[in-house]
Design an enzyme around this catalytic site. Structure first.
Site, mmCIF file in Angstrom:
data_model
loop_
_atom_site.group_PDB
_atom_site.id
_atom_site.type_symbol
_atom_site.label_atom_id
_atom_site.label_comp_id
_atom_site.label_asym_id
_atom_site.label_seq_id
_atom_site.Cartn_x
_atom_site.Cartn_y
_atom_site.Cartn_z
ATOM 1 N N ILE A 136 5.760 -3.478 -7.622
ATOM 2 C CA ILE A 136 4.743 -2.302 -7.788
ATOM 3 C C ILE A 136 5.302 -1.158 -6.958
ATOM 4 O O ILE A 136 5.093 -1.069 -5.594
ATOM 5 C CB ILE A 136 3.391 -2.520 -7.466
ATOM 6 C CG1 ILE A 136 2.935 -3.783 -8.298
ATOM 7 C CG2 ILE A 136 2.549 -1.273 -7.735
ATOM 8 C CD1 ILE A 136 1.355 -4.054 -7.817
ATOM 9 N N ARG A 137 6.118 -0.114 -7.543
ATOM 10 C CA ARG A 137 6.897 0.921 -7.008
ATOM 11 C C ARG A 137 7.526 0.337 -5.410
ATOM 12 O O ARG A 137 7.475 0.792 -4.542
ATOM 13 C CB ARG A 137 5.701 2.143 -6.449
ATOM 14 C CG ARG A 137 5.371 2.720 -7.566
ATOM 15 C CD ARG A 137 4.521 3.998 -7.172
ATOM 16 N NE ARG A 137 3.554 3.536 -6.018
ATOM 17 C CZ ARG A 137 3.243 4.124 -4.836
ATOM 18 N NH1 ARG A 137 4.290 4.699 -4.177
ATOM 19 N NH2 ARG A 137 2.334 3.778 -4.018
ATOM 20 N N GLY A 167 0.984 -1.257 0.016
ATOM 21 C CA GLY A 167 0.078 -0.061 0.027
ATOM 22 C C GLY A 167 0.840 0.987 0.033
ATOM 23 O O GLY A 167 1.819 1.286 -0.812
ATOM 24 N N GLU A 168 0.378 2.242 1.009
ATOM 25 C CA GLU A 168 1.521 3.330 0.961
ATOM 26 C C GLU A 168 1.882 3.357 2.340
ATOM 27 O O GLU A 168 1.387 3.670 3.236
ATOM 28 C CB GLU A 168 0.693 4.676 0.676
ATOM 29 C CG GLU A 168 1.275 5.723 0.564
ATOM 30 C CD GLU A 168 2.284 5.767 -0.582
ATOM 31 O OE1 GLU A 168 1.841 5.405 -1.648
ATOM 32 O OE2 GLU A 168 3.177 6.633 -0.143
ATOM 33 N N SER A 169 3.307 3.043 2.498
ATOM 34 C CA SER A 169 3.716 3.088 3.751
ATOM 35 C C SER A 169 3.749 4.278 4.525
ATOM 36 O O SER A 169 3.682 4.085 5.903
ATOM 37 C CB SER A 169 5.465 2.721 3.657
ATOM 38 O OG SER A 169 6.060 3.485 2.800
ATOM 39 N N HIS A 221 4.885 -8.944 -4.674
ATOM 40 C CA HIS A 221 3.463 -9.165 -4.074
ATOM 41 C C HIS A 221 3.063 -10.479 -4.372
ATOM 42 O O HIS A 221 2.408 -10.906 -5.318
ATOM 43 C CB HIS A 221 2.575 -8.109 -4.690
ATOM 44 C CG HIS A 221 2.585 -6.710 -4.456
ATOM 45 N ND1 HIS A 221 1.915 -6.119 -3.157
ATOM 46 C CD2 HIS A 221 3.407 -5.709 -4.834
ATOM 47 C CE1 HIS A 221 2.073 -4.779 -3.191
ATOM 48 N NE2 HIS A 221 3.235 -4.576 -3.996
ATOM 49 N N ARG A 271 12.804 2.950 -0.293
ATOM 50 C CA ARG A 271 11.492 3.177 -0.781
ATOM 51 C C ARG A 271 11.709 3.504 -2.176
ATOM 52 O O ARG A 271 12.688 4.060 -2.708
ATOM 53 C CB ARG A 271 10.437 4.242 -0.327
ATOM 54 C CG ARG A 271 10.147 4.002 1.124
ATOM 55 C CD ARG A 271 9.139 5.107 1.757
ATOM 56 N NE ARG A 271 8.181 5.246 1.290
ATOM 57 C CZ ARG A 271 7.196 6.042 1.057
ATOM 58 N NH1 ARG A 271 7.478 7.239 0.912
ATOM 59 N NH2 ARG A 271 6.079 5.826 0.219
ATOM 60 N N GLU A 279 0.923 -12.251 -2.957
ATOM 61 C CA GLU A 279 -0.637 -12.318 -2.923
ATOM 62 C C GLU A 279 -1.259 -12.075 -3.990
ATOM 63 O O GLU A 279 -2.501 -12.463 -4.091
ATOM 64 C CB GLU A 279 -1.089 -11.276 -1.760
ATOM 65 C CG GLU A 279 -1.057 -9.974 -2.183
ATOM 66 C CD GLU A 279 0.299 -9.136 -2.154
ATOM 67 O OE1 GLU A 279 1.276 -9.889 -2.060
ATOM 68 O OE2 GLU A 279 0.076 -8.012 -2.386
ATOM 69 N N CYS A 313 6.211 -5.299 0.375
ATOM 70 C CA CYS A 313 6.196 -3.989 -0.271
ATOM 71 C C CYS A 313 6.299 -3.053 0.919
ATOM 72 O O CYS A 313 7.078 -2.658 1.428
ATOM 73 C CB CYS A 313 5.230 -3.802 -1.381
ATOM 74 S SG CYS A 313 5.780 -2.762 -2.658
HETATM 75 N N1 GLN Z 1 6.041 2.636 -2.662
HETATM 76 C C1 GLN Z 1 5.217 2.240 -1.661
HETATM 77 C C2 GLN Z 1 5.627 2.649 -0.195
HETATM 78 O O1 GLN Z 1 6.745 2.737 -0.319
HETATM 79 C C3 GLN Z 1 4.852 0.834 -1.427
HETATM 80 C C4 GLN Z 1 4.224 0.211 -2.670
HETATM 81 C C5 GLN Z 1 3.673 -1.330 -2.532
HETATM 82 O O2 GLN Z 1 3.220 -1.298 -1.454
HETATM 83 N N2 GLN Z 1 2.916 -1.408 -3.660
HETATM 84 O O3 GLN Z 1 4.757 3.029 0.427
#
Ligand code: GLN
Length: 196
Positions: free
Chosen positions: A141-142, A56-58, A177, A112, A179, A85
């Site tokens: 993903i990012r 998600g968004e850390s 990921h 990150r 999952e 992630c």
């Molecule tokens: N770039 C995101 C972060 O550091 C992580 C991306 C993800 O969980 N898919 O928050």
């Protein structure tokens, strides 16, 4: 054995983790009354044998862990933690972004968004140490990478940019990921490492 797994459900791809753990629990031969629950408060952790921290968004998840009073309960959680992630960022001891207050449960330094903007998302088949069969089809993903791991942390996989999978005691952290895609080998290995 019936097992209860918690998924931290503050932000991110929570439902995908729930589905993947249900699948992994059945493939592991855990009891038919095994369950996967959403964790939003310290009380929800009660009775959980393991906890997943999703992607998600850390920065957001970090803020919400604080708001929901979960920092110490997660730090004291006796079971294993499976982090993907953003979850990997949160589990680290050191993070390159001062907005994150990491849980510090795995001795590693994490950067990150280590793959940069142009390559925010990509997929690759990567060998994972100790995983039998095919390389793991990993979706990034990012994604973050670990740049340094301390003694006692086992590196399971790396790519050119850095370390993307580690194991430390009962905890596992993955930059990609697992999952997504239905391959539950890493979930199963995690459950086994937790003695489940
Ligand atoms: N770039 C995101 C972060 O550091 C992580 C991306 C993800 O969980 N898919 O928050």
């Amino acid at each position: 054995m019936d097992v209860k797994v918690g998924v931290l459900a503050l932000q991110g791809d929570v439902s995908e983790h729930i589905d993947a753990f249900f699948l992994a629990l059945s493939r592991c031969g855990c009891g038919s009354a095994s369950t996967v629950i959403e964790v939003r408060s310290p009380e929800d952790l009660f009775g959980c044998a393991a906890l997943a921290i999703p992607g998600g968004e850390s920065t957001t998840i970090s803020r919400l862990i604080g708001k929901n009073g979960l920092y110490e309960p997660i730090r004291q959680f006796p079971g294993g933690i499976f982090a993907t992630c953003a979850g990997m960022v949160l589990l680290a001891r050191r993070v390159d972004d001062p907005r994150i207050h990491p849980l510090g449960l795995i001795g590693m330094t994490v950067d990150r968004n280590a793959f940069g903007r142009q390559r925010e998302s990509f997929e690759a088949d990567i060998p994972v140490d100790g995983l039998s069969g095919q390389p793991f089809h990993a979706v990034f993903i990012r994604a973050p990478v670990a740049t340094v791991v301390d003694d006692g942390v086992r590196v399971l996989a790396r790519v050119e940019q850095g370390i993307v999978a580690v194991e430390s005691g009962k905890h596992m952290a993955l930059a990609f990921h697992p999952e997504l895609g239905g391959d539950t080998r890493l979930h199963e290995r995690f459950l086994q490492a937790c003695g489940l």
